[in-house]
Design a protein around this motif. Structure first.
Motif, PDB file in Angstrom:
ATOM      1  N   MET A 350      50.673  26.963  29.123  1.00 52.70           N
ATOM      2  CA  MET A 350      51.825  26.808  30.024  1.00 52.70           C
ATOM      3  C   MET A 350      53.153  26.912  29.286  1.00 52.70           C
ATOM      4  SD  MET A 350      50.676  26.384  33.117  1.00 52.70           S
ATOM      5  CE  MET A 350      51.985  25.573  34.027  1.00 52.70           C
ATOM      6  N   LYS A 355      56.261  29.458  33.518  1.00 52.00           N
ATOM      7  CA  LYS A 355      55.180  28.515  33.805  1.00 52.00           C
ATOM      8  C   LYS A 355      55.733  27.096  33.896  1.00 52.00           C
ATOM      9  CE  LYS A 355      51.418  31.412  32.032  1.00 52.00           C
ATOM     10  NZ  LYS A 355      50.246  31.495  31.132  1.00 52.00           N
ATOM     11  N   THR A 442      49.299  24.952  38.078  1.00 49.61           N
ATOM     12  CA  THR A 442      48.595  25.433  36.886  1.00 49.61           C
ATOM     13  C   THR A 442      48.648  26.946  36.804  1.00 49.61           C
ATOM     14  OG1 THR A 442      46.430  25.458  35.783  1.00 49.61           O
ATOM     15  CG2 THR A 442      46.437  25.481  38.182  1.00 49.61           C
ATOM     16  N   ASP A 443      48.308  27.468  35.617  1.00 43.45           N
ATOM     17  CA  ASP A 443      48.040  28.896  35.515  1.00 43.45           C
ATOM     18  C   ASP A 443      46.543  29.163  35.697  1.00 43.45           C
ATOM     19  OD1 ASP A 443      47.008  27.930  33.174  1.00 43.45           O
ATOM     20  OD2 ASP A 443      48.129  29.245  31.840  1.00 43.45           O
ATOM     21  N   PHE A 475      51.121  29.650  38.573  1.00 43.58           N
ATOM     22  CA  PHE A 475      52.314  30.079  37.841  1.00 43.58           C
ATOM     23  C   PHE A 475      51.898  31.048  36.734  1.00 43.58           C
ATOM     24  CE2 PHE A 475      53.472  26.086  39.737  1.00 43.58           C
ATOM     25  CZ  PHE A 475      54.824  26.192  40.033  1.00 43.58           C
ATOM     26  N   GLY A 476      52.764  32.015  36.464  1.00 40.62           N
ATOM     27  CA  GLY A 476      52.606  32.863  35.290  1.00 40.62           C
ATOM     28  C   GLY A 476      51.626  34.000  35.454  1.00 40.62           C
ATOM     29  N   LEU A 480      46.167  33.798  34.475  1.00 43.26           N
ATOM     30  CA  LEU A 480      46.039  33.236  35.807  1.00 43.26           C
ATOM     31  C   LEU A 480      44.601  33.319  36.306  1.00 43.26           C
ATOM     32  CD1 LEU A 480      47.749  32.073  38.207  1.00 43.26           C
ATOM     33  CD2 LEU A 480      47.707  34.395  39.136  1.00 43.26           C
TER      34      LEU A 480
END
Length: 704
Positions: A350, A355, A442-443, A475-476, A480
Motif C-alpha cells: 500500500m 493507495k 485494500t489493494d 485502491f491502486g 489489485l
C-alpha cells in the motif's frame, strides 16, 4: 585563443593540490555566484583571494572543462574507489553486521534522514579542511545508501482535502477535452500518470499540489527503470450466449450494484491503455450512473420495477427488454444509526500515492458525512492485525481523523486476521436495528493466513449471519486482487467499489453514502421466463458473474445482491421476436407443437419478470411479479426515456470493449451519438466524462 600561461594558472586554481581544498571550493562558489547573480558576490571575492570572474574567465573555465572531458571518467574511477572503500568501512563501524534469526529490525543508514546541503556557500579555513573532507565523505555515504532505499509517501495534508474535491468536481463539468489532449496531457485534462498514481485536480490551467499527485521521478537519467510486475487478479468469464427460448426459457441472476469495473476501465483509458476484456463487467458500467427510475412511495415496498421493450440500436432484427429497479430513498431523519469498522490494509504493497494516501483522504470524507451519534472503529492489518481506534462516537471527530492520518504502510498482508478483528469490534458496538458494517479498504493482496478465495468466502458467510455486513473498496494497480474483492463483497451482503481518484471517493462515500451504507433489501434475485410464442431467442447483457441456477430463485438459503437506500439497478436483455428473421439458432424439428397449439396461456406476453427479496432483518423472501406485454413497447428508440437511452449507450460501450459479436459493427461514433442525445441533466459531470472515455477508446483503436 587562451595562452598557455593563463590556461595553466586557471587549471591550477580549478585542480588544486592536496591541502588547498578551500581555494578550489571558493572558486566553485564564485562560479555558482556568477551563474546566479551574473557578478561575483563579496563573499565569493574574499574566499577566492580577490579573484573576479569576468566573461573571459567563464570562457576559460569552459575550455578547461572541454579539455578535461576525456580524462573525467578515469579520474572519477580513481576517486570513487577509495571513497567507496572508506564508506564501506564507515558503515560497518556505524552498523555492525547482523545475521541473527530473531527477526529484530535494526536501523540502517537508509533509515536515517539525508543531510541537507547548506543554503549558502561559506568560506572555509585551512584548519577546517580536514573536518570538511570527513563530513563530505559521510554525506556521500548516506546519499549512496538512501538512493537504494524506497521513498516513503508524504504525510496527508488534511487542510487541502476540500479543495481537491472541489477541483475534481469542477473538472467533470469543464469543457470536454479531445482524446488527443486527454492522452497527451493538454490544457483540458491531466496527463496520465506514468506510475499509476491517482489523477486529481483536472481543472484546466491549474495544477493541484497534493500528496495524491504523481511525484516526479528522481532516478538518474542513465539508470534503467525496470517495469513493475502486474499481479492484478481478475476473474475471467465468458460472455452470456444467445439462448433459444423454446429450449431454455428461464434466466436467473442476482442483482449487482457494484461499480468497481467502471472505475477500473476509466483509469485504464486515461492511462492510454485499452482495458482487458475480463476487467469489463457490463452491468457494473451500466449501474455506475444514477438514473431517475420511478421508485416506491412507501418503505413497506422497498423498491419498484419498470420494464420497457424498445428497438435495438445495433441490430434491426432484435429488441431490448429494459428492466429498471429503484430502491426506496430513506430520508436522513429516517436513517438508522451506523456502527462502522474501517478495516484498512497498511501492508507494504500500500506504499504508493494512489493507495494508502488516497485511502486516508477517502475515509476522511466518509467521516465528514456521518452523524455525531454514529460509531467508528479502525483496525489495520499488515504482518498482523491491530486495533488503532476502539469504537468512538463521531462527535469525537478529531480523534478519528488523527487515527486515520497516523497510518503508515509496511509488512505483509494478514487479511484474515484483520477481518476477524474487525468483526469482533463490530459486535462489540453492535447497534440493534442499525447499520453494522465492516468497510475493507485494500489493494486486495492477502498473503498471510487464509489466502484462498473460497476460505475467505466461508469466513465472510459465517460473519454475515450475525447481522454485520461487509463492503470492499479497492485502491491502486499492479497488485489489485479484484477477484477476491468481488467474492467477499458478494458474500458479505455488501458492495465493491474501486477508488482511483478523490472525486470517485467523494461519489462513493459522500454522494452515494445512503445507498452504500443503508441496506433496504437483501438477497435480491431476478428471474425472467420468456414466452417462446413471442420470443425466439434472448441473451442477458452482463451479469455473467452473478448467474444463478433456476432452482436458486426460490431457495432462501442462496445468497444474492443487496439494494441500498435510493439505489437503482438496471438489467437489459436483447431479445429476438419470433418470426423477425434475426434468429441465430436453428429451430427444433420436433419442438413446435407445444407452442403452436393455439391454447397456450398468456400467449400475448413477451416475458414474465419475477423479483425475490428479503427485508434486511428477515430471513423469508417476498415476491414481486411483472408481466411484459405490448403495452410495455416503445415503437421508436428515440421515444424511450433519456435515462433508458443513455443506459443502452453504456451497455453498447461495455460490449464493445469486450469485443462481443453483437456490437462488432456498431461504431464508437454511434455510441457517442446516442449518449450525447441522452446526456440530459448531468450535475456531477458523470455522463460528460463517459463521452470522453468513449472517444479515448476510439482514439486508442480498441476493438474497432
Amino acid at each position: 585563443m587562451v595562452d598557455d600561461n593563463e590556461l595553466k594558472r586557471l587549471r591550477d586554481v580549478a585542480t588544486p593540490a592536496p591541502g588547498t581544498d578551500a581555494k578550489a571550493r571558493a572558486f566553485e562558489a564564485a562560479m555558482r555566484a556568477y551563474d546566479l547573480d551574473e557578478k561575483t558576490s563579496p563573499a565569493a571575492q574574499g574566499s577566492a583571494n580577490g579573484l573576479r570572474l569576468t566573461e573571459r574567465a567563464q570562457k576559460l573555465w569552459s575550455e578547461i572543462m572541454q579539455k578535461k572531458l576525456f580524462a573525467t571518467p578515469a579520474i572519477a574511477g580513481l576517486v570513487a574507489l577509495p571513497i567507496a572503500g572508506y564508506a564501506t568501512i564507515y558503515m560497518l563501524q556505524q552498523q555492525p553486521f547482523h545475521s541473527g534469526g530473531d527477526e529484530k529490525i535494526t536501523e540502517t543508514l537508509a533509515d536515517k534522514p539525508a543531510a541537507k546541503a547548506p543554503a549558502t556557500v561559506r568560506p572555509l579555513t585551512v584548519a577546517g579542511a580536514d573536518k570538511q573532507k570527513k563530513a563530505d565523505v559521510d554525506a556521500e555515504s548516506r546519499a549512496a545508501a538512501e538512493a537504494l532505499a524506497p521513498a516513503s509517501p508524504p504525510k496527508p495534508e488534511s487542510n487541502a482535502l476540500g479543495g481537491l474535491v472541489q477541483q475534481d468536481m469542477l473538472a467533470r463539468n469543464a469543457p470536454e477535452p479531445s482524446p488527443r489532449e486527454a492522452l497527451a496531457g493538454g490544457s483540458s485534462a491531466t496527463a496520465p500518470a506514468a506510475d499509476g498514481a491517482a489523477q486529481i485536480g483536472r481543472v484546466p490551467g491549474t495544477v493541484a499540489q497534493s500528496r495524491l499527485m504523481a511525484q516526479p521521478s528522481t532516478a538518474p537519467a542513465d539508470q534503467m527503470l525496470l517495469p513493475e510486475q502486474n499481479r492484478d487478479r481478475v476473474e475471467d468469464f465468458k460472455t452470456n450466449p444467445v439462448r433459444a427460448a423454446l429450449e431454455d426459457p428461464v434466466s436467473t441472476f442476482s442483482i449487482d450494484v457494484d461499480t468497481a469495473s467502471y472505475s477500473f476501465v476509466r483509469r485504464s483509458l486515461r492511462e492510454g491503455v485499452v482495458p482487458q476484456a475480463d476487467t469489463v463487467r457490463v452491468e457494473e458500467m451500466i449501474n455506475y450512473f444514477p438514473y431517475d427510475w420511478k421508485g416506491p412511495d412507501t418503505a413497506s415496498m422497498p423498491f419498484n420495477s419498470t420494464v420497457s421493450v424498445m428497438p435495438t440500436p445495433w441490430n434491426e432484427h432484435t429488441r431490448l427488454m429494459h428492466v429498471a429497479i429503484k430502491g426506496f430513498d430513506a430520508k436522513p431523519a429516517e436513517q438508522p444509526k451506523a456502527n462502522l469498522v474501517f478495516l484498512i490494509d497498511v501492508s507494504g504493497s500500500m506504499n504508493e500515492q494512489d493507495k494508502l494516501p488516497l485511502l486516508q483522504s477517502a475515509f476522511r470524507l466518509l467521516v465528514s458525512k456521518l452523524r455525531p451519534d454514529d460509531t467508528v472503529s479502525i483496525v489495520t492489518y499488515a504482518g498482523d492485525a491491530g486495533t488503532v481506534l476502539e469504537p468512538t462516537k463521531v462527535s469525537e471527530k478529531d480523534k478519528i481523523l488523527n487515527a486515520i492520518d497516523t497510518l503508515t504502510p509496511g509488512g505483509s498482508t494478514a487479511g484474515e486476521a484483520g477481518i476477524k478483528e474487525a468483526y469482533r469490534l463490530a459486535q462489540k458496538s453492535f447497534v440493534k436495528d442499525g447499520v453494522n458494517r465492516v468497510m475493507l479498504a485494500t489493494d486486495g493482496d492477502f498473503n498471510v493466513g487464509q489466502t484462498d478465495d473460497d476460505d475467505l468466502k466461508r469466513l465472510i458467510e459465517q460473519e454475515r449471519r450475525t447481522g454485520v455486513f461487509l463492503s470492499v473498496f479497492g485502491f491502486g494497480r499492479g497488485n489489485l486482487n479484484d477477484q477476491m474483492m468481488q467474492t467477499i463483497a458478494q458474500n458479505g451482503n455488501g458492495t465493491a467499489a474501486y477508488i482511483d481518484t478523490l472525486a470517485e471517493a467523494e461519489k462513493v462515500l459522500v454522494e452515494d453514502a445512503s445507498s452504500t451504507l443503508f441496506t433496504i433489501a437483501k438477497d435480491v434475485k431476478i428471474q425472467v421466463e420468456f414466452n417462446p410464442n413471442k420470443v425466439s431467442e434472448y441473451r442477458l447483457i452482463g451479469y455473467e458473474t452473478r448467474a444463478l441456477n433456476r432452482e436458486d430463485f426460490n431457495n432462501d438459503r442462496v445468497d444474492a445482491g443487496e439494494i441500498g437506500s435510493g439505489h437503482s439497478v438496471t438489467a437489459i436483455y436483447e431479445i429476438t421476436p419470433k418470426g423477425n428473421g434475426g434468429e441465430q439458432i436453428d429451430p427444433l424439428r420436433y419442438g413446435q407443437a407445444s407452442v403452436n397449439n393455439g391454447g397456450a396461456a398468456n400467449a400475448d406476453e413477451y416475458a414474465f419478470v419475477k423479483i425475490r427479496y428479503k427485508l434486511p432483518n428477515e430471513d423469508a423472501s417476498k415476491l414481486i411479479t411483472t408481466p411484459v406485454t405490448s403495452a410495455n413497447e416503445v415503437a421508436d428508440f428515440n421515444q424511450a426515456s433519456t435515462d433508458q437511452r443513455f443506459s443502452v449507450a453504456v451497455a453498447a460501450f461495455g460490449q464493445k470493449l469486450r469485443d462481443e459479436d453483437a456490437t462488432a459493427k456498431f461504431g464508437y461514433d454511434k455510441i457517442v451519438e446516442i449518449a450525447t442525445a441522452a446526456r440530459g441533466a448531468d450535475p456531477f459531470g458523470y455522463r460528460s466524462e463517459f463521452l470522453l472515455l468513449v472517444r479515448l477508446a476510439s482514439a486508442l483503436g480498441g476493438n474497432r
